[in-house]
Design a protein around this motif. Structure first.
Motif, PDB file in Angstrom:
ATOM      1  N   SER A   2      42.937  42.522  27.720  1.00 27.95           N
ATOM      2  CA  SER A   2      42.435  41.779  26.568  1.00 27.95           C
ATOM      3  C   SER A   2      41.500  40.665  27.034  1.00 27.95           C
ATOM      4  CB  SER A   2      43.609  41.177  25.790  1.00 27.95           C
ATOM      5  OG  SER A   2      44.299  40.274  26.609  1.00 27.95           O
ATOM      6  N   ALA A   3      40.459  40.385  26.204  1.00 31.54           N
ATOM      7  CA  ALA A   3      39.448  39.399  26.595  1.00 31.54           C
ATOM      8  C   ALA A   3      40.038  37.994  26.560  1.00 31.54           C
ATOM      9  CB  ALA A   3      38.261  39.503  25.660  1.00 31.54           C
ATOM     10  N   TYR A   4      39.550  37.166  27.452  1.00 28.20           N
ATOM     11  CA  TYR A   4      39.993  35.766  27.483  1.00 28.20           C
ATOM     12  C   TYR A   4      39.438  35.058  26.246  1.00 28.20           C
ATOM     13  CZ  TYR A   4      40.181  30.896  28.919  1.00 28.20           C
ATOM     14  OH  TYR A   4      40.412  29.548  28.961  1.00 28.20           O
ATOM     15  N   HIS A   5      40.288  34.280  25.572  1.00 27.04           N
ATOM     16  CA  HIS A   5      39.868  33.607  24.341  1.00 27.04           C
ATOM     17  C   HIS A   5      39.313  32.213  24.654  1.00 27.04           C
ATOM     18  CE1 HIS A   5      39.802  32.961  19.996  1.00 27.04           C
ATOM     19  NE2 HIS A   5      40.150  31.724  20.275  1.00 27.04           N
ATOM     20  N   ILE A   6      38.068  31.962  24.248  1.00 27.40           N
ATOM     21  CA  ILE A   6      37.435  30.652  24.480  1.00 27.40           C
ATOM     22  C   ILE A   6      37.813  29.714  23.323  1.00 27.40           C
ATOM     23  CG2 ILE A   6      35.225  29.468  24.820  1.00 27.40           C
ATOM     24  CD1 ILE A   6      34.116  32.192  25.790  1.00 27.40           C
TER      25      ILE A   6
ATOM     26  N   GLN B  30      34.454  35.886  31.024  1.00 24.64           N
ATOM     27  CA  GLN B  30      35.643  36.278  30.237  1.00 24.64           C
ATOM     28  C   GLN B  30      36.329  37.480  30.867  1.00 24.64           C
ATOM     29  OE1 GLN B  30      33.735  36.182  26.190  1.00 24.64           O
ATOM     30  NE2 GLN B  30      35.779  35.525  25.605  1.00 24.64           N
ATOM     31  N   LEU B  33      38.264  36.355  33.765  1.00 23.15           N
ATOM     32  CA  LEU B  33      39.491  35.646  33.355  1.00 23.15           C
ATOM     33  C   LEU B  33      40.530  36.590  32.744  1.00 23.15           C
ATOM     34  CD1 LEU B  33      37.907  32.357  32.052  1.00 23.15           C
ATOM     35  CD2 LEU B  33      39.548  32.566  33.921  1.00 23.15           C
ATOM     36  N   ALA B  34      40.061  37.720  32.220  1.00 21.95           N
ATOM     37  CA  ALA B  34      41.021  38.711  31.714  1.00 21.95           C
ATOM     38  C   ALA B  34      41.805  39.312  32.877  1.00 21.95           C
ATOM     39  CB  ALA B  34      40.281  39.796  30.935  1.00 21.95           C
ATOM     40  N   LEU B  46      32.723  29.706  33.633  1.00 25.55           N
ATOM     41  CA  LEU B  46      32.651  29.878  32.175  1.00 25.55           C
ATOM     42  C   LEU B  46      32.188  28.567  31.515  1.00 25.55           C
ATOM     43  CD1 LEU B  46      33.149  31.491  29.587  1.00 25.55           C
ATOM     44  CD2 LEU B  46      35.560  30.886  29.720  1.00 25.55           C
ATOM     45  N   ARG B  55      27.449  24.897  24.048  1.00 25.42           N
ATOM     46  CA  ARG B  55      28.787  24.814  23.444  1.00 25.42           C
ATOM     47  C   ARG B  55      29.596  23.823  24.278  1.00 25.42           C
ATOM     48  NH1 ARG B  55      30.039  31.144  22.964  1.00 25.42           N
ATOM     49  NH2 ARG B  55      32.142  30.429  22.446  1.00 25.42           N
ATOM     50  N   ALA B  58      33.623  23.452  24.085  1.00 23.76           N
ATOM     51  CA  ALA B  58      34.347  24.522  24.780  1.00 23.76           C
ATOM     52  C   ALA B  58      34.165  24.388  26.293  1.00 23.76           C
ATOM     53  CB  ALA B  58      33.854  25.884  24.310  1.00 23.76           C
ATOM     54  N   GLU B  62      37.120  24.192  29.226  1.00 22.96           N
ATOM     55  CA  GLU B  62      37.174  25.027  30.434  1.00 22.96           C
ATOM     56  C   GLU B  62      37.167  24.171  31.698  1.00 22.96           C
ATOM     57  OE1 GLU B  62      37.883  28.153  30.419  1.00 22.96           O
ATOM     58  OE2 GLU B  62      37.819  28.198  28.246  1.00 22.96           O
TER      59      GLU B  62
END
Lengths: 159, 310
Positions: A2-6, B30, B33-34, B46, B55, B58, B62
């Motif tokens: 599953s993709a990492y949630h930002i 991403q 990180l997954a 990221l 952004r 966010a 991070e």
């Protein structure tokens, strides 16, 4: 995998078909009134799945509460004879409208940040034109729902 | 195996950032990180990618995660310095940058970042010293050369600034920052046509580039003060933060309303009415003005003709 949630990415909601650009409720604040604009901002935040939705809803509630306090103070100043001229009454009203517009712009700015990310990930969108025009046409009816200046000050628009 | 996979993804993300493909860079981070959500370098990468995509909130999240997971990694500090500089937390940015510079394997980029922070903190001598060290590590580092050109320009050394800007362009012909500086040097030396070529090049890459718009405004001001002022206002509104835009709107609203009310109450209803129409016109302008500006900018850039010697 599953993709990492930002952190700033909106959550998916079942109301996403009703999301509008934040400029639309902002326009409603000017043309229809706060009665439509601030609940609309709050709804939009929830429909968008905004990560800052709690803040946005709190800002909307704060805007209503702040306007209520300012309106009560202004009317009390008139009734107790502190404000006697129409010049100061009108300037007082201008100050309240400025507060309402500042809150509306601020909420719109906060929502705009999430909206950019929402669009970035291909979020759905509707124009909100019908609601805006309907709100503009209904504003006199809403103003007439409760007699008295406090209600009119709270729900009226910026223009 | 996983470590190697993450390394490859982060290298690909770096390549995407060099191409200003922020979405691609974010996606790759991403994916890294997954595989491992506790990889500090991936969080830092990221953060930097999110910063590129404007952004900031966010990116700050991070950055905090990266520092919490891998506080000894110099790259994490480098990324933190970059993000904090954008957030205008300059003292904190400098503290992290010092750690990044202190690493034995620090590259020229860390020194350039330090110099940029020092310029914002007002210490130009320190900035110059750091840029000198950056050029010792990498003689043709575009960022260091560009920054030095800016410093020379700010003290009126046009010839040296021109040399540095040219060297930066030779090192990276497509670097927008180098083009902005080269344009500013040309403008300072009175070569408006060449400055315009640089500005147009930058704005065709990114219509919202703050430096490019600033250069374009300076050129417009040089040619026509009135038009230049209009460009200045619109580019300020286009690239500025939302807070000052809102403050300007509210201040204009209050001023207009007070003037309308005071003139009306003082027995000048005609003046009051005229002011009301002026205010109405301003309201209409604030809605359509930025659209006209965007349209005009597009028209200006649609027929970009670069100088044959460019």
């Amino acid at each position: 995998m599953s993709a990492y949630h930002i952190a700033d990415v909106p959550l998916e909601t079942s109301l996403s078909a009703y999301v509008v650009r934040p400029q639309v409720p902002l326009a409603a604040a000017m043309f229809a009134g706060a009665w439509l604009a601030w609940p609309w901002f709050a709804f939009n935040a929830i429909a968008m799945g905004s990560p800052t939705r709690k803040k946005e809803v709190a800002l909307c509630a704060g805007a209503f509460a702040g306007t209520l306090v300012l309106a009560v103070v202004l009317v009390a100043l008139v009734r107790t004879g502190v404000i006697t001229s129409s010049l100061w009454w009108r300037l007082g009203l201008t100050a309240i409208v400025a507060f309402k517009l500042t809150m509306s712009y601020y909420i719109s700015t906060v929502q705009e940040r999430t909206f950019h990310v929402y669009q970035y990930y291909g979020g759905k969108l509707t124009s909100g034109r019908v609601a805006l025009i309907g709100g503009y046409l209904a504003r006199e009816i809403v103003l007439g729902l409760v007699a008295g200046p406090v209600w009119a000050i709270i729900v009226s628009g910026g223009i | 195996m996983e470590e190697r996979q993450i390394q490859v993804l982060l290298e690909q993300a770096y390549a995407q950032r060099q191409l200003s493909n922020w979405k691609g860079a974010i996606d790759l981070c991403q994916r890294a990180l997954a595989i491992d959500p506790d990889n500090g370098k991936a969080h830092a990468a990221l953060g930097v990618s999110l910063l590129g995509a404007r952004r900031l909130s966010a990116a700050l999240v991070e950055m905090r995660i990266a520092l919490g997971l891998d506080g000894n990694e110099p790259y994490v500090h480098y990324a933190a310095a970059m993000i904090l500089r954008a957030a205008r937390k300059l003292d904190d940015a400098w503290a992290h940058c010092l750690i990044a510079i202190g690493d034995a394997e620090a590259d020229a980029g860390a020194y350039v970042l330090g110099a940029q922070i020092q310029v914002l903190l007002g210490d130009r001598a320190k900035a110059r010293e750091l840029l000198g060290e950056a050029l010792e590590l990498e003689a043709a580092h575009t960022g260091a050369l560009t920054q030095l050109a800016r410093l020379e320009l700010s003290v009126g050394n046009h010839a040296t600034a021109a040399e540095r800007a040219l060297a930066a362009l030779q090192s990276a012909p497509g670097n927008t920052d180098a083009h902005v500086v080269a344009g500013l040097v040309d403008l300072a030396r009175g070569d408006v046509a060449s400055a315009e070529t640089h500005a147009r090049f930058v704005l065709t890459q990114d219509g919202n580039d703050e430096g490019g718009l600033g250069l374009f405004v300076a050129i417009k001001v040089r040619r026509s003060p009135v038009l230049g002022l209009w460009w200045r206002l619109n580019s300020w509104l286009t690239t500025g933060d939302d807070g000052r835009r809102v403050a300007l709107m509210i201040a204009m609203f209050v001023l207009a309303r007070v003037l309308i009310i005071v003139t009306d109450e003082a027995g000048f209803p005609t003046v009051s009415r005229a002011l009301w129409f002026v205010w109405l016109g301003t309201c209409v302008y604030t809605w359509i003005g930025p659209l006209v500006f965007r349209y005009w900018l597009k028209q200006e850039l649609d027929d970009v003709k670069l100088d044959p010697t460019f």
